[in-house]
Design an enzyme around this catalytic site. Sequence first.
Site, PDB file in Angstrom:
ATOM      1  N   SER A  53      25.547 -36.319 -50.957  1.00 51.92           N
ATOM      2  CA  SER A  53      25.428 -37.695 -50.458  1.00 51.92           C
ATOM      3  C   SER A  53      24.402 -37.652 -49.331  1.00 51.92           C
ATOM      4  O   SER A  53      24.117 -36.587 -48.784  1.00 51.92           O
ATOM      5  CB  SER A  53      26.784 -38.221 -49.970  1.00 51.92           C
ATOM      6  N   GLU A  68      22.660 -39.692 -45.823  1.00 51.33           N
ATOM      7  CA  GLU A  68      22.897 -40.693 -44.761  1.00 51.33           C
ATOM      8  C   GLU A  68      21.582 -41.252 -44.204  1.00 51.33           C
ATOM      9  O   GLU A  68      20.614 -40.526 -44.016  1.00 51.33           O
ATOM     10  CB  GLU A  68      23.683 -39.994 -43.637  1.00 51.33           C
ATOM     11  N   ASP A  77      31.366 -44.182 -30.120  1.00 53.20           N
ATOM     12  CA  ASP A  77      31.320 -43.919 -28.672  1.00 53.20           C
ATOM     13  C   ASP A  77      30.918 -45.207 -27.982  1.00 53.20           C
ATOM     14  O   ASP A  77      30.025 -45.904 -28.451  1.00 53.20           O
ATOM     15  CB  ASP A  77      30.284 -42.829 -28.371  1.00 53.20           C
ATOM     16  N   PHE A 132      20.061 -33.130 -28.934  1.00 52.07           N
ATOM     17  CA  PHE A 132      21.089 -33.822 -29.693  1.00 52.07           C
ATOM     18  C   PHE A 132      22.294 -32.899 -29.944  1.00 52.07           C
ATOM     19  O   PHE A 132      23.448 -33.312 -29.847  1.00 52.07           O
ATOM     20  CB  PHE A 132      20.463 -34.298 -31.011  1.00 52.07           C
ATOM     21  N   HIS A 189      26.544 -33.269 -47.486  1.00 46.38           N
ATOM     22  CA  HIS A 189      26.151 -34.599 -47.012  1.00 46.38           C
ATOM     23  C   HIS A 189      24.927 -34.402 -46.105  1.00 46.38           C
ATOM     24  O   HIS A 189      25.021 -33.721 -45.078  1.00 46.38           O
ATOM     25  CB  HIS A 189      27.299 -35.236 -46.225  1.00 46.38           C
TER      26      HIS A 189
END
Length: 274
Positions: free
Chosen positions: A6, A8, A99, A206, A256
Amino acid sequence: MKTEISIEFFPPQTPEGIEKLRSTRKALAKLNPSFFSVTYGAGGSTRERTFNVVKEIAAEGFAAAPHLSCIGSTRNNISEILGDYQAAGIRRIVALRGDLPSGMAETGEFRYANELVEFIRAETGDWFSIEVAAYPEWHPQARSPHDDLQAFARKVKAGANSAITQYFFNADAYFHFVDAAHALGVHVPIIPGIMPIAGFTKLARFSDACGADIPRWMRKKFESYGDDSEAIRAFGLDVITALCEKLIAGGAPGLHFYSMNQSPLTTEICRRLG
Ligand code: FAD
């Protein structure tokens, strides 16, 4: 056996970004993913944009899974969004806490993702297949690994069908997490989240923020390449392909990809994996 994948995306902000995402999707569709998911900005900031991209994906004939985060939201708000997705024929959703954006003090009517999963099931029954987040290296705010695992189990108990992990570079962390979940009686598929590496500086920042460990041997090597983006890309592809091979060999039920709205790296990794 073929590994299911999959992919994103995030919802673009500009008309150029929307156009670019269309061509990215066209390229990635060749990989035959089981679904494309679309992230949701904290506090509902991308509500319209996420919905629009999801509708476009569905209109192109692909399965689309919107992400939905609950922090800062009310029950009415979430109920409305779920209704919109049901009306659009969307059958899968990625349910998150999210968040709070800095400066936003209102936490809203949900505290944790398990409450959102419970709410989605109460409101919509079995309409949606629900994915939740999992953290093989533990969520940065978790009080302890034990508590984090319990929180994960609560989301599954509340009705999640499967999970997608935060990205990681240590395959052992993933296998340990899956074993620990099994030991707790949690047996939903836990799909590893894979971050193709396009550059190092942003990735390092990140990763610090989301709690993904970059092993020293990788960090040192990336740093040694300085501004040589070709070398970073080549090493990144080798490392991530090797990680995916290890995960598949160890029984991961799928992959993913965090595409960052780009197609070349995900495509190349999948080509190498065959
Ligand atoms: P939760 O499962 O609620 O967990 C959050 C923290 O609370 C954890 O530390 C957990 O241990 C702790 N906790 C849970 N229950 C309790 C309890 N009862 N008491 C005390 N502590 C508790 N963010 C976005 O804004 N938009 C997105 O589209 C998005 N997509 C994502 C997709 C994936 C696959 C992943 C892995 C993350 C994504 N995120 C997204 C980031 C996510 O929103 C953040 O990591 C957020 O901080 C936690 O969300 P969660 O759903 O995992 O929260």
